[in-house]
Design a protein around this motif. Structure first.
Motif, mmCIF file in Angstrom:
data_model
loop_
_atom_site.group_PDB
_atom_site.id
_atom_site.type_symbol
_atom_site.label_atom_id
_atom_site.label_comp_id
_atom_site.label_asym_id
_atom_site.label_seq_id
_atom_site.Cartn_x
_atom_site.Cartn_y
_atom_site.Cartn_z
ATOM 1 N N PHE A 50 10.032 0.566 6.710
ATOM 2 C CA PHE A 50 9.426 0.012 7.918
ATOM 3 C C PHE A 50 10.462 -0.612 8.836
ATOM 4 O O PHE A 50 11.557 -0.987 8.398
ATOM 5 C CB PHE A 50 8.416 -1.077 7.535
ATOM 6 N N ASN B 238 0.595 8.722 5.127
ATOM 7 C CA ASN B 238 0.306 8.075 3.844
ATOM 8 C C ASN B 238 -0.919 7.159 3.969
ATOM 9 O O ASN B 238 -1.082 6.210 3.220
ATOM 10 C CB ASN B 238 1.518 7.320 3.291
ATOM 11 N N ARG C 131 0.547 8.434 -2.012
ATOM 12 C CA ARG C 131 1.419 7.273 -1.820
ATOM 13 C C ARG C 131 2.482 7.180 -2.898
ATOM 14 O O ARG C 131 3.556 6.614 -2.687
ATOM 15 C CB ARG C 131 0.585 5.991 -1.780
ATOM 16 N N GLN D 24 0.831 -1.211 0.000
ATOM 17 C CA GLN D 24 0.000 0.000 0.000
ATOM 18 C C GLN D 24 0.860 1.253 0.000
ATOM 19 O O GLN D 24 0.580 2.209 -0.720
ATOM 20 C CB GLN D 24 -0.887 0.026 1.244
ATOM 21 N N ALA D 25 1.918 1.236 0.819
ATOM 22 C CA ALA D 25 2.756 2.426 0.941
ATOM 23 C C ALA D 25 3.399 2.786 -0.393
ATOM 24 O O ALA D 25 3.739 3.938 -0.634
ATOM 25 C CB ALA D 25 3.826 2.205 2.001
ATOM 26 N N MET D 26 3.568 1.777 -1.279
ATOM 27 C CA MET D 26 4.149 2.072 -2.592
ATOM 28 C C MET D 26 3.095 2.515 -3.588
ATOM 29 O O MET D 26 3.400 2.837 -4.715
ATOM 30 C CB MET D 26 4.855 0.832 -3.151
ATOM 31 N N GLY D 27 1.826 2.487 -3.180
ATOM 32 C CA GLY D 27 0.769 2.977 -4.061
ATOM 33 C C GLY D 27 0.084 1.900 -4.869
ATOM 34 O O GLY D 27 -0.675 2.212 -5.790
ATOM 35 N N ARG E 118 14.075 0.466 -2.654
ATOM 36 C CA ARG E 118 12.757 0.202 -3.227
ATOM 37 C C ARG E 118 11.875 1.449 -3.156
ATOM 38 O O ARG E 118 11.176 1.779 -4.109
ATOM 39 C CB ARG E 118 12.098 -0.960 -2.474
ATOM 40 N N ARG F 180 2.356 7.190 10.107
ATOM 41 C CA ARG F 180 1.520 6.309 9.293
ATOM 42 C C ARG F 180 0.247 7.007 8.848
ATOM 43 O O ARG F 180 -0.391 6.573 7.888
ATOM 44 C CB ARG F 180 1.186 5.032 10.065
ATOM 45 N N MET G 236 8.096 4.951 2.099
ATOM 46 C CA MET G 236 8.104 4.582 3.513
ATOM 47 C C MET G 236 9.011 3.388 3.746
ATOM 48 O O MET G 236 9.029 2.440 2.966
ATOM 49 C CB MET G 236 6.693 4.252 3.982
#
Lengths: 461, 270
Positions: free
Chosen positions: B111, B76, B104, A359-362, B177, B73, B109
């Motif tokens: 983690f 996004n 996004r 999700q964080a990557m869209g 990434r 958190r 992000m």
């Protein structure tokens, strides 16, 4: 300078070869067979070891005895041919009026050869058998191509096998030319196009923001209707083939049709149901849960019985589905419910972080599922999936209940043939059917192991 | 902390050119005003007001359960806030999925537990979002991925699977990434907390070099050496509130709030 201690090494300890109990053939034998029965240190341990030795010997004896009995029955003592056309007398002992020695006990293979066509294809017209052969050959080539590693266009062949091949097989097996009104098909296609347009407009935001959220559903339903009606249109075309009703199908053909339809339909349906059950939308989740629990709560026999006996009572007069089609739909929905629970087990094993990372990557919901979650979840549950497939393959024999003659049903009716009546008639044909089932189920099992090994490579450390 | 010592040894000395890159612009990238969030009845974020400019590097610290992770958190939409406004790059975060997707794409992000995809190779992990979200051709996505893998100094691992890498390497891949999407802002959620001590350095080095290149960053971390070195501001949170915000030197040398003093004494005095 600290005082040197005795347990602190001043030089490296030598690397020693392993003891005989850890390596080589003796090691294997020791670890797997003799380790548990060679303790004679005390009286109790010695008695236990003796017991284990006796028990092991007994098991070895039983294994050899049974295996020899089977080989003797199926190969060594069996009657293989019937050149004189004696039929049942070829497998009779002297006492029974034949020529075999008294006390003979072996398989009567000429009986199986004589019933071969019936066991495989039932009462399907002999002059039309090429159509079955053609479907089987195309199907086998396609299947092997799609499942083998490193063949070119593997994915495309797989897609064709799931889309075009069922259509081809259906036309070949039934002969096509089904009665359907082309006007009706046309109307349905227009309805489908209308739904797609509504969905497109909704997605673009022309019909309000609330509608835009589920506009996609209209598109899916629209495409579904169009696809269904295009298929209906194609099978309604006249290919100049003699029509063969499903009533004339039988034997292994039925087993394969029922099992493959169930297998091919249950995985995608099961995935959708599993995702639906875990959905955050309460309506979707409740509907999927009810569907799954309903079909899981009913035995397959009941499903088949309802589909074939009860359903026609509720349908308006004149509307009549094909008996086999009704059974197929029952099997499909039934196995989809089981598959859904297997897949759900896999989905639950996926860490929440995987969803968050995606999700964080869209990535969208469907992209996350398709690219991240499902590949991992399905890999986890390959044994469960194949378990369901094998169970389904064996359960197809239940269609005999509703008057559809699968492999087992065909075998049973062959036993009723008095022309081949011998004491070994039933056992021979059941052995034959057992071997066929074993080949298919064992093949699936081996492919599952192969897939597990292949896919677990990514998790190797 | 080792980071400061390393400076004395001359291993990583900030150059003049990189220092100029680290300038903060006037452009606002994040604005949070009166943000509140509850988990059930638990009030986890209480009236958060925070503005971050482009190029700023913010370190958020505080005791566990103070709402630091929840705060970033929310930026996004991995967590939903119930009241108040959050805008990222001028886009308001609300229930509109289009806005969320857009944010996004621009916010990377990292983690605590890396969250790499174990069934894909390192290269595939890096190219996934550019290909599927940015609709980039595969070859271009791979070129970008290799560029950033070189940036985090592990291009030779591109065809391995995450499970074959050490924790520090995995976290660097996770950073690469995120960078492959060429984000405007990077969020770090305790990126070194799950790492063995000898691997923390390689990840922090990567983050420092990212900061030197002018990336806007918000880091939840307890690495005080890192905070001292790159942060423009250090924010201290407790019980869901921002209770102290200072430049790093001031934050460490004369904290005002009693709770900040207590926290700093707990993590620095040993």
């Amino acid at each position: 300078m600290t005082t040197p201690r005795k347990y602190v090494r001043t030089e490296d300890a030598p690397l020693l070869p392993p003891p005989a109990t850890e390596a080589g053939i003796t090691g294997w034998l020791w670890q797997n067979i003799f380790a548990s029965m060679s303790d004679f240190q005390s009286l109790g341990a010695a008695i236990r070891s003796l017991f284990m030795i006796l028990f092991s010997l007994l098991l070895v004896y039983l294994f050899i005895d049974q295996t020899y009995g089977l080989i003797d029955f199926a190969i060594l003592s069996a009657v293989w041919s019937d050149p004189e056309g004696l039929k049942r007398e070829a497998c009779w002992t002297v006492q029974q009026g034949g020529s075999l020695p008294d006390g003979w006990h072996g398989a009567c293979w000429p009986f199986v050869w004589a019933k071969q066509k019936f066991a495989w294809f039932g009462p399907y017209p002999s002059e039309e058998l090429w159509r079955i052969y053609l479907s089987l050959i195309v199907g086998s080539i396609g299947l092997v191509w799609a499942l083998r590693e490193r063949l070119p266009y593997r994915r495309q062949v797989g897609v064709l096998m799931l889309t075009l091949y069922p259509l081809l097989a259906f036309i070949l097996l039934t002969g096509g030319n089904s009665d359907a009104s082309f006007t009706g098909i046309g109307v349905w296609i227009i309805v489908g196009l209308a739904l797609i347009s509504v969905g497109r407009m909704g997605a673009a935001g022309h019909l309000g923001t609330i509608f835009a959220e589920f506009a996609g559903i209209f598109g899916i339903v629209g495409w579904g209707i169009i696809a269904l009606n295009v298929v209906r249109g194609i099978v309604a075309l006249d290919f100049n083939l003699t029509p063969v009703g499903t009533g004339d199908w039988g034997g292994l053909l039925i087993t394969l049709v029922v099992a493959l339809t169930g297998i091919v339909a249950s995985l995608p349906l099961g995935i959708i149901l599993a995702l639906g059950r875990r959905s955050e939308m309460p309506v979707v989740s409740v509907l999927c849960t009810i569907f799954i629990e309903f079909w899981r709560g009913v035995p397959l026999i009941t499903v088949l019985f309802m589909a074939s006996v009860m359903l026609p009572l509720f349908l308006p007069a004149g509307v009549n589905f094909d008996n086999l089609l009704r059974a197929l739909i029952g099997v499909m929905l039934f196995s989809a419910a089981y598959m859904a629970e297997v897949v759900r087990g896999g989905l639950q094993a996926i860490d929440k972080g995987q969803y968050e990372g995606a999700q964080a990557m869209g990535l969208s919901y469907w992209q996350t599922m398709r690219l991240i979650v499902l590949p991992q979840a399905l890999t986890h549950v390959i044994p469960g999936i194949v378990n369901t497939f094998i169970g389904l393959f064996k359960d197809t024999t239940l269609v005999s209940i509703v008057g559809i003659f699968d492999l087992l049903g065909a075998g049973q009716s062959a036993v009723a043939d008095a022309a081949w009546s011998t004491p070994v008639q039933a056992i021979t044909i059941y052995l034959y059917i057992g071997i066929i089932f074993f080949i298919f189920c064992f093949g699936m099992s081996r492919y599952s192991i192969f897939m597990e090994n292949k896919l677990s490579k990514s998790r190797r450390h | 902390m080792p980071l400061d010592e390393r400076n004395n040894k001359g291993e990583r000395v900030m150059t003049a050119s990189s220092a100029t890159k680290m300038q903060v612009t006037e452009e606002v990238i994040i604005r949070m005003s009166q943000v509140n969030k509850w988990y059930g009845t638990f009030h986890v974020l209480r009236d958060i007001n925070l503005t971050v400019n482009k190029g700023e590097r913010i370190v958020i610290c505080g005791p566990s359960g103070s709402g630091k992770s929840t705060l970033i958190r929310c930026l996004n939409r991995l967590e939903e806030h119930q009241s108040g406004d959050i805008t990222v790059q001028g886009i308001t975060i609300n229930n509109d999925l289009k806005n969320i997707d857009e944010i996004r794409r621009e916010v990377g992000m990292v983690f605590q537990h890396f969250n790499l995809f174990p069934h894909l190779t390192i290269l595939e992990n890096c190219t996934l979002a550019p290909i599927w979200v940015r609709r980039m051709p595969k070859a271009d996505a791979e070129a970008i991925a290799m560029k950033y893998l070189e940036r985090v100094k592990i291009p030779e691992q591109a065809h391995k699977y995450p499970g074959q890498l050490s924790g520090g390497q995995q976290q660097r891949v996770a950073i690469a990434r995120s960078l492959c999407m060429e984000p405007q802002l990077m969020l770090f959620d305790e990126p070194t907390s799950a790492l063995d001590p000898e691997m923390i350095k390689e990840v922090l080095d990567t983050m420092v070099s990212l900061a030197e290149d002018g990336m806007s960053m918000i880091c939840v971390t307890h690495e005080m050496g890192f905070a001292r070195k790159v942060a423009n501001r250090v924010i201290f949170m407790d019980e869901g509130q921002i209770i102290e915000e200072k430049k790093p030197e001031e934050f460490f040398n004369n904290p005002e709030n009693e709770r900040t003093k207590l926290f700093l004494s707990q993590i620095l005095d040993h």
